[in-house]
Design a protein around this motif. Structure first.
Motif, PDB file in Angstrom:
ATOM      1  N   VAL A  32       1.858   8.508   4.710  1.00  0.00           N
ATOM      2  CA  VAL A  32       3.324   8.937   3.828  1.00  0.00           C
ATOM      3  C   VAL A  32       3.033  10.690   4.395  1.00  0.00           C
ATOM      4  CG1 VAL A  32       3.525   6.923   2.146  1.00  0.00           C
ATOM      5  CG2 VAL A  32       1.108   8.546   2.255  1.00  0.00           C
ATOM      6  N   PHE A  33       3.893  11.383   3.766  1.00  0.00           N
ATOM      7  CA  PHE A  33       4.099  13.240   4.116  1.00  0.00           C
ATOM      8  C   PHE A  33       3.722  13.818   2.499  1.00  0.00           C
ATOM      9  CE2 PHE A  33       5.408  16.644   7.282  1.00  0.00           C
ATOM     10  CZ  PHE A  33       3.836  16.834   8.220  1.00  0.00           C
ATOM     11  N   PRO A  34       3.325  14.201   2.417  1.00  0.00           N
ATOM     12  CA  PRO A  34       3.261  14.825   0.358  1.00  0.00           C
ATOM     13  C   PRO A  34       3.168  15.770   0.780  1.00  0.00           C
ATOM     14  CG  PRO A  34       0.927  13.330   0.568  1.00  0.00           C
ATOM     15  CD  PRO A  34       1.772  13.108   1.590  1.00  0.00           C
ATOM     16  N   SER A  35       4.101  16.619   0.020  1.00  0.00           N
ATOM     17  CA  SER A  35       4.250  18.409   0.246  1.00  0.00           C
ATOM     18  C   SER A  35       3.453  18.731  -0.954  1.00  0.00           C
ATOM     19  CB  SER A  35       5.749  18.350  -0.189  1.00  0.00           C
ATOM     20  OG  SER A  35       5.338  20.422  -0.559  1.00  0.00           O
ATOM     21  N   ILE A  36       2.135  19.551   0.040  1.00  0.00           N
ATOM     22  CA  ILE A  36       1.187  20.603  -0.598  1.00  0.00           C
ATOM     23  C   ILE A  36       1.102  21.316  -1.318  1.00  0.00           C
ATOM     24  CG2 ILE A  36      -1.215  18.415   0.186  1.00  0.00           C
ATOM     25  CD1 ILE A  36      -0.910  21.899   1.837  1.00  0.00           C
ATOM     26  N   ARG A  90       2.949  10.705  -6.191  1.00  0.00           N
ATOM     27  CA  ARG A  90       4.004  11.747  -7.169  1.00  0.00           C
ATOM     28  C   ARG A  90       3.363  11.861  -9.415  1.00  0.00           C
ATOM     29  NH1 ARG A  90       9.132   7.930  -5.172  1.00  0.00           N
ATOM     30  NH2 ARG A  90       9.355   8.957  -3.515  1.00  0.00           N
ATOM     31  N   ARG A  91       2.533  10.267  -9.310  1.00  0.00           N
ATOM     32  CA  ARG A  91       1.611  11.012 -10.200  1.00  0.00           C
ATOM     33  C   ARG A  91       0.813  12.453 -10.624  1.00  0.00           C
ATOM     34  NH1 ARG A  91       1.445   5.771 -13.724  1.00  0.00           N
ATOM     35  NH2 ARG A  91       2.522   4.549 -12.570  1.00  0.00           N
ATOM     36  N   LEU A  92       0.265  12.218  -9.690  1.00  0.00           N
ATOM     37  CA  LEU A  92      -0.601  13.674  -9.123  1.00  0.00           C
ATOM     38  C   LEU A  92      -0.003  14.601  -9.099  1.00  0.00           C
ATOM     39  CD1 LEU A  92      -3.001  12.451  -6.730  1.00  0.00           C
ATOM     40  CD2 LEU A  92      -3.217  12.116  -9.500  1.00  0.00           C
ATOM     41  N   GLY A  93       1.475  15.333  -8.969  1.00  0.00           N
ATOM     42  CA  GLY A  93       2.511  16.416  -9.465  1.00  0.00           C
ATOM     43  C   GLY A  93       2.864  16.465  -7.875  1.00  0.00           C
ATOM     44  N   LEU A  94       3.055  15.948  -6.826  1.00  0.00           N
ATOM     45  CA  LEU A  94       2.303  16.898  -5.173  1.00  0.00           C
ATOM     46  C   LEU A  94       4.818  15.035  -4.604  1.00  0.00           C
ATOM     47  CD1 LEU A  94      -0.485  16.044  -3.954  1.00  0.00           C
ATOM     48  CD2 LEU A  94       0.841  18.144  -4.505  1.00  0.00           C
ATOM     49  N   VAL A  98      -6.889  -0.910   0.332  1.00  0.00           N
ATOM     50  CA  VAL A  98      -6.419  -0.807  -1.254  1.00  0.00           C
ATOM     51  C   VAL A  98      -7.359  -0.261  -2.353  1.00  0.00           C
ATOM     52  CG1 VAL A  98      -5.434  -1.766  -4.071  1.00  0.00           C
ATOM     53  CG2 VAL A  98      -4.174  -2.754  -1.140  1.00  0.00           C
ATOM     54  N   GLU A  99      -8.548  -0.753  -1.868  1.00  0.00           N
ATOM     55  CA  GLU A  99      -9.745   0.097  -2.849  1.00  0.00           C
ATOM     56  C   GLU A  99      -9.740   1.285  -2.235  1.00  0.00           C
ATOM     57  OE1 GLU A  99     -10.053  -2.784  -1.617  1.00  0.00           O
ATOM     58  OE2 GLU A  99      -9.638  -4.292  -2.696  1.00  0.00           O
ATOM     59  N   ASP A 100     -10.099   1.959  -1.048  1.00  0.00           N
ATOM     60  CA  ASP A 100      -9.974   2.822  -0.250  1.00  0.00           C
ATOM     61  C   ASP A 100      -9.203   3.946  -1.109  1.00  0.00           C
ATOM     62  OD1 ASP A 100     -12.489   2.025   0.820  1.00  0.00           O
ATOM     63  OD2 ASP A 100     -11.642   2.825   2.673  1.00  0.00           O
ATOM     64  N   ILE A 101      -7.260   3.571  -0.841  1.00  0.00           N
ATOM     65  CA  ILE A 101      -6.335   3.669  -1.419  1.00  0.00           C
ATOM     66  C   ILE A 101      -6.845   4.681  -3.022  1.00  0.00           C
ATOM     67  CG2 ILE A 101      -3.766   3.551  -1.858  1.00  0.00           C
ATOM     68  CD1 ILE A 101      -3.513   2.475   0.576  1.00  0.00           C
ATOM     69  N   VAL A 102      -6.809   4.022  -3.570  1.00  0.00           N
ATOM     70  CA  VAL A 102      -6.899   3.354  -5.120  1.00  0.00           C
ATOM     71  C   VAL A 102      -8.105   5.076  -5.474  1.00  0.00           C
ATOM     72  CG1 VAL A 102      -7.566   2.993  -6.871  1.00  0.00           C
ATOM     73  CG2 VAL A 102      -6.676   1.706  -5.877  1.00  0.00           C
ATOM     74  N   GLU A 103      -9.231   4.948  -4.543  1.00  0.00           N
ATOM     75  CA  GLU A 103     -10.408   5.696  -4.943  1.00  0.00           C
ATOM     76  C   GLU A 103     -10.138   7.598  -3.828  1.00  0.00           C
ATOM     77  OE1 GLU A 103     -13.032   6.093  -6.248  1.00  0.00           O
ATOM     78  OE2 GLU A 103     -14.182   7.731  -5.377  1.00  0.00           O
ATOM     79  N   ALA A 104      -9.294   7.358  -3.074  1.00  0.00           N
ATOM     80  CA  ALA A 104      -8.887   8.003  -2.502  1.00  0.00           C
ATOM     81  C   ALA A 104      -7.893   9.324  -3.538  1.00  0.00           C
ATOM     82  CB  ALA A 104      -8.433   8.167  -1.654  1.00  0.00           C
ATOM     83  N   LEU A 105      -7.224   8.193  -3.809  1.00  0.00           N
ATOM     84  CA  LEU A 105      -6.073   9.324  -4.874  1.00  0.00           C
ATOM     85  C   LEU A 105      -6.911   9.131  -6.224  1.00  0.00           C
ATOM     86  CD1 LEU A 105      -3.422   6.500  -5.289  1.00  0.00           C
ATOM     87  CD2 LEU A 105      -2.895   8.784  -3.973  1.00  0.00           C
ATOM     88  N   ARG A 106      -8.285   9.129  -6.736  1.00  0.00           N
ATOM     89  CA  ARG A 106      -8.551   8.605  -7.502  1.00  0.00           C
ATOM     90  C   ARG A 106      -9.295  10.979  -7.611  1.00  0.00           C
ATOM     91  NH1 ARG A 106     -13.974   9.641  -9.351  1.00  0.00           N
ATOM     92  NH2 ARG A 106     -13.853   8.954  -8.219  1.00  0.00           N
ATOM     93  N   ARG A 109       0.883  -1.620  -0.578  1.00  0.00           N
ATOM     94  CA  ARG A 109      -0.422   0.056  -0.053  1.00  0.00           C
ATOM     95  C   ARG A 109       0.618   0.876  -0.146  1.00  0.00           C
ATOM     96  NH1 ARG A 109      -4.440  -1.371   4.636  1.00  0.00           N
ATOM     97  NH2 ARG A 109      -4.494  -3.980   4.032  1.00  0.00           N
ATOM     98  N   ARG A 110       1.405   1.287   0.469  1.00  0.00           N
ATOM     99  CA  ARG A 110       3.097   1.683   0.451  1.00  0.00           C
ATOM    100  C   ARG A 110       3.809   3.161  -1.111  1.00  0.00           C
ATOM    101  NH1 ARG A 110       8.654   3.094   1.762  1.00  0.00           N
ATOM    102  NH2 ARG A 110       8.900   0.355   0.694  1.00  0.00           N
ATOM    103  N   ARG A 111       3.860   1.813  -1.724  1.00  0.00           N
ATOM    104  CA  ARG A 111       4.019   1.671  -2.403  1.00  0.00           C
ATOM    105  C   ARG A 111       3.111   2.199  -3.661  1.00  0.00           C
ATOM    106  NH1 ARG A 111       6.080  -3.725  -3.390  1.00  0.00           N
ATOM    107  NH2 ARG A 111       8.784  -3.945  -2.002  1.00  0.00           N
ATOM    108  N   LEU A 112       1.917   2.119  -3.143  1.00  0.00           N
ATOM    109  CA  LEU A 112       1.103   2.067  -3.999  1.00  0.00           C
ATOM    110  C   LEU A 112       0.186   3.874  -3.357  1.00  0.00           C
ATOM    111  CD1 LEU A 112      -0.883   1.099  -5.823  1.00  0.00           C
ATOM    112  CD2 LEU A 112      -2.902   1.044  -3.853  1.00  0.00           C
ATOM    113  N   ILE A 113       0.571   3.822  -2.742  1.00  0.00           N
ATOM    114  CA  ILE A 113       0.135   5.689  -2.196  1.00  0.00           C
ATOM    115  C   ILE A 113       1.390   7.074  -3.195  1.00  0.00           C
ATOM    116  CG2 ILE A 113       0.417   5.759   0.663  1.00  0.00           C
ATOM    117  CD1 ILE A 113      -2.055   7.129   0.351  1.00  0.00           C
ATOM    118  N   THR A 114       2.666   6.163  -2.257  1.00  0.00           N
ATOM    119  CA  THR A 114       3.969   7.370  -2.788  1.00  0.00           C
ATOM    120  C   THR A 114       3.632   6.899  -4.203  1.00  0.00           C
ATOM    121  OG1 THR A 114       5.088   5.729  -0.378  1.00  0.00           O
ATOM    122  CG2 THR A 114       5.986   7.437  -2.355  1.00  0.00           C
TER     123      THR A 114
END
Lengths: 389, 159
Positions: A324-328, A309-313, A372-380, A300-305
């Motif tokens: 994870v602690f992404p920069s906004i 990054r794909r979202l440009g953060l 995993v489903e929640d992480i994918v949906e949250a990223l979307r 899940r860590r790999r998935l969310i990181t």
């Protein structure tokens, strides 16, 4: 007659600021279909064999107080476990205290060490309890703001600059909540070098010790000369998904553990008996549960990181815990604005980084102990949120 | 390889791109590995786990214990072959213990299943006895619990 409660209450207590994240939980309570990456808690249930051991102890009628320091079988197993998993050796009879969660251990460790006015160095961003507990114990929190360019580790130089003649204690919160940072052996050795020759004790909060990815956790007590002056906090909540059982422990030099046991005896008496029996089972037969959950968190860590990054953060690679602690910063919003707007518009709950100290501003904490489903949906949803900005 | 299989076993609808990210591999590597696993018959198929209770259609499942007299040179193989060719047979295992073959059958009604046993299964040469057990309720199948569990309501505001 009107009672003026403010005048009744302790100044020390009144001066502790209330939790800055309450408003998110209040908002969430009135919303449906929220995906929460906010709660710092495993999403796994406690493994059944551990739950079953707790139930069995009740069936047998083990419902009385235990010895103050905890069941001897449990302390023995803790000592065996620490040796087995982290190469740490502690005498179960004199150097182990079973507490109500790691939180209690942190509280009483701080209380047994501090005299009024003594300083405690606290790296931030970090878990929110340290500074208030230091203040309650009459000490002075000294904040060290760790930096993303140092992978949120406290550096030897930052530590050296924070030390004064009044410094009594260093809190070492690694693997770190909220950043996911870890301290590897070389980094700990640098810290130990600075501390050598000072009278500073270390309180090492290692509650996430079992959750490191790609590298094994090293305790400050593994570093030569440090075991004698370190208190190591650990527990069952994160490694065995046992948050509600409230089981933690402290290990350290006998004279310190002895004093901690004294406070524990007066304030708590003993950790919950049922939980202690469940904890024995966890230590005896739970290594495979740790492996399984750790492996899943890693995926899940790999998935969310990768997702952020794909979202440009910018998202620094967390090597420990389950955050994870992404920069906004690139959005131009403050952490607070980002989280509030994200929650209201897309129903995704994250925690603003500044809830963990001023140096967390510009970041958000996302807990990936979610499906995993929640992480994918949250990223979307976050993608949509960023597109709408 | 094992972690890829475990992920697929749990949810085969996840995209290869996502599998690659979760495993720290490239998408091409995952594509290749899956193709290989399919080709060498490690992955034999992909299916949904259905709770037929939720659908109006009635489905009856039975586990049938079959006693077999092993045949010279062929042991249980020949009898097994004659059983698993039937489309109604969902699974067939050779067992240790009190009986030899364990057959899982699904049908539209108990009568249909019973008839299958009486007319197809029992008369096979080498089958010396059967015992049919009907499934009354599925609690868990393929690692999935069938009743949606209640979530704990009150939770701490914690960081």
């Amino acid at each position: 007659m009107q009672v003026m409660y403010d005048s009744l209450l302790s100044d020390k207590v009144r001066n502790i600021p209330p939790s800055g994240i309450r408003k998110y939980f209040d908002l969430m309570e009135n919303m449906d279909n929220v995906i929460s990456l906010s709660v710092g808690e495993p999403d796994f249930k406690t493994p059944w064999h551990i739950r079953d051991a707790g139930i069995y102890s009740l069936e047998k009628g083990f419902t009385k107080y235990t010895s103050n320091a905890g069941l001897s079988d449990l302390r023995r197993e803790i000592s065996v476990y620490l040796e087995r998993r982290f190469n740490l050796s502690y005498d179960w009879q004199k150097e182990v205290l079973v507490t109500v969660g790691g939180s209690e251990a942190i509280d009483i460790a701080i209380r047994v060490l501090l005299n009024p006015g003594e300083e405690v160095i606290i790296p931030q961003p970090s878990f929110v309890c340290y500074a208030p507990l230091v203040s309650l114990a009459g000490g002075e929190p000294v904040i060290v703001e760790t930096k993303v360019e140092n992978m949120f580790r406290i550096t030897a130089e930052e530590l050296r600059n924070a030390i004064t003649p009044k410094t009594k204690l260093l809190i070492l919160p690694y693997p770190n909540n909220p950043t996911g940072a870890i301290m590897e052996r070389t980094h700990l050795e640098e810290i130990a070098e600075v501390l050598a020759g000072t009278g500073i004790t270390v309180l090492s909060d290692e509650i996430y010790a079992e959750l490191t990815y790609g590298t094994k956790h090293v305790s400050i007590a593994n570093i030569e000369g440090m075991k004698e002056r370190s208190i190591v906090i650990n527990g069952f909540s994160k490694s065995y998904s046992m948050t509600g059982w409230r089981m933690g422990y402290a290990v350290g030099p006998e004279p310190i553990i002895k004093q901690m046991t004294k406070i524990h005896q007066y304030a708590i008496m003993c950790a919950p008996t049922t939980s202690q029996y469940a904890a024995i089972e966890a230590l005896r037969n739970g290594d495979c549960d740790i492996e399984r959950m750790q492996n899943e968190y890693n995926q899940r860590r790999r998935l969310i990181t990768d997702g952020f990054r794909r979202l440009g953060l910018d998202c620094f690679e967390a090597k420990g815990a389950f955050y994870v602690f992404p920069s906004i910063r690139s959005t131009g919003l403050t952490s607070d604005e980002f989280c509030e707007r994200l929650l209201l518009s897309q129903k995704v709950a994250a925690i603003p980084g500044n809830a963990f100290g001023d140096s967390g501003e510009g970041f958000i904490r996302c807990c990936y102990a979610a499906s995993v489903e929640d992480i994918v949906e949250a990223l979307r949803r976050i993608e949509k949120f960023l597109a709408d900005l | 390889m094992t972690s890829l299989l475990k992920l697929l076993e749990r949810n085969c609808r996840v995209s290869n791109a996502q599998l690659a990210t979760m495993l720290g591999l490239s998408e091409e590597e995952v594509d290749e590995k899956i193709k290989e696993l399919e080709k060498n018959n490690t992955v034999l198929g992909y299916r949904a786990i259905v709770d037929w209770e939720q659908v109006k259609e009635e489905v009856v499942t039975a586990l049938i214990e079959v006693k077999v007299t092993p045949q010279r040179d062929l042991g249980f193989e020949r009898v097994a072959e004659r059983i698993y060719q039937y489309e109604e047979v969902e699974s067939l295992y050779l067992m240790s213990g009190g009986f030899d073959l364990s057959v899982t059958i699904t049908g539209k009604s108990m009568k249909e299943v019973a008839l299958f046993v009486a007319t197809k299964l029992a008369p096979i040469e080498g089958v010396s006895g059967t015992a049919t057990h009907f499934v009354l309720k599925k609690y868990k199948d393929h690692g999935v619990m069938f009743n949606i569990e209640e979530e704990q309501q009150e939770r701490a505001y914690l960081l």
